[in-house]
Design an enzyme around this catalytic site. Sequence first.
Site, short mmCIF file in Angstrom:
data_model
loop_
_atom_site.label_atom_id
_atom_site.label_comp_id
_atom_site.label_asym_id
_atom_site.label_seq_id
_atom_site.Cartn_x
_atom_site.Cartn_y
_atom_site.Cartn_z
CG ASP A 9 -2.08 0.92 1.13
OD1 ASP A 9 -2.31 1.46 0.02
OD2 ASP A 9 -2.75 1.13 2.14
CG ASN A 57 -7.36 -2.37 -6.29
OD1 ASN A 57 -6.39 -3.09 -6.06
ND2 ASN A 57 -7.73 -1.42 -5.44
C1 FPP Z 1 -1.78 0.25 -3.34
O1 FPP Z 1 -1.39 1.59 -3.42
C2 FPP Z 1 -1.25 -0.55 -4.42
C3 FPP Z 1 -1.96 -1.08 -5.44
C4 FPP Z 1 -3.43 -0.91 -5.54
C5 FPP Z 1 -1.34 -1.84 -6.53
C6 FPP Z 1 -0.09 -2.59 -6.25
C7 FPP Z 1 0.65 -2.70 -7.51
C8 FPP Z 1 1.99 -2.63 -7.69
C9 FPP Z 1 2.93 -2.56 -6.57
C10 FPP Z 1 2.61 -2.55 -9.05
C11 FPP Z 1 2.49 -3.70 -9.94
C12 FPP Z 1 2.58 -5.03 -9.31
C13 FPP Z 1 3.41 -6.02 -9.72
C14 FPP Z 1 3.29 -7.37 -9.13
C15 FPP Z 1 4.42 -5.83 -10.75
P1 FPP Z 1 -2.49 2.72 -3.48
O2 FPP Z 1 -2.63 3.15 -4.90
O3 FPP Z 1 -3.74 2.26 -2.83
O4 FPP Z 1 -1.79 3.84 -2.64
P2 FPP Z 1 -2.48 4.96 -1.75
O5 FPP Z 1 -3.21 4.24 -0.65
O6 FPP Z 1 -1.33 5.75 -1.26
O7 FPP Z 1 -3.39 5.73 -2.66
#
Ligand code: FPP
Length: 229
Positions: A9, A57
């Site tokens: 996250d 998501n």
């Molecule tokens: C949460 O951050 C993260 C995600 C929803 C996606 C995770 C994806 C990756 C790390 C990249 C691709 C994955 C791989 C396996 C190559 P958020 O967007 O919810 O962050 P925030 O809470 O700060 O808005």
Amino acid sequence: MRHLAIIMDGNGRWAEARGLPRTEGHREGAKSVRRVLECCQRADIDYLTLYAFSVENWKRPKAEVDALMGLLALYLNEEEKNLHEQRVRLRVMGRRTDLSPVLLDRIEAVEKATAGYARQLILCLSYGGRTEIAAAAKAIAAAAKAGTLDPETIDERVLADYLYLPDVPDPDLIIRTSGELRLSNFLLWQAAYSELYVTDTLWPDFGQADFDAALASYAKRDRRFGTHR
Ligand code: FPP
């Protein structure tokens, strides 16, 4: 520790703090995925499960969803060689039918090519813990209706057998980055006795020092699985 699972996250916050688009945070987050897989190799951890995309998501803006799916495809293309070199088996858990046929084809090709390796990288894609448990209940009901499963025999073991990856042991430790104190529908069944570790570090900043701190904290835990001391 056999199985480490991570709720990655904070990509959005990492990007916003730098005045960058959220997708840049996801791109940087993909680099952390590579780093952490190496940390797991060095620490001799057999299973690494990453929460890459939840069923919820899909409700994000289309541009962000497209960017995430693009990053996953890119990751598969760039990492396939690395997975072979590190002898890591890729597996995906989640509602596969939600994924684009092109991405799914790529995933299945890499899964097949790496199926012989013991160490596993499990990516949760279009994953929801409740969705997983509901799908298991549906399959169990169908088997009971068809007469291939006696309802009297249904217990925790049987239900676990109907989850996405029944052969994978439950996670020993679940790490969540960026400080949020919740599971967010991640591995609801499997997390029953998992230890939890939350760090304020945002996922794109997560590296060896954070990994070591999480494992050191885990090493001090007294795991009782609901029994006495
Ligand atoms: C949460 O951050 C993260 C995600 C929803 C996606 C995770 C994806 C990756 C790390 C990249 C691709 C994955 C791989 C396996 C190559 P958020 O967007 O919810 O962050 P925030 O809470 O700060 O808005």
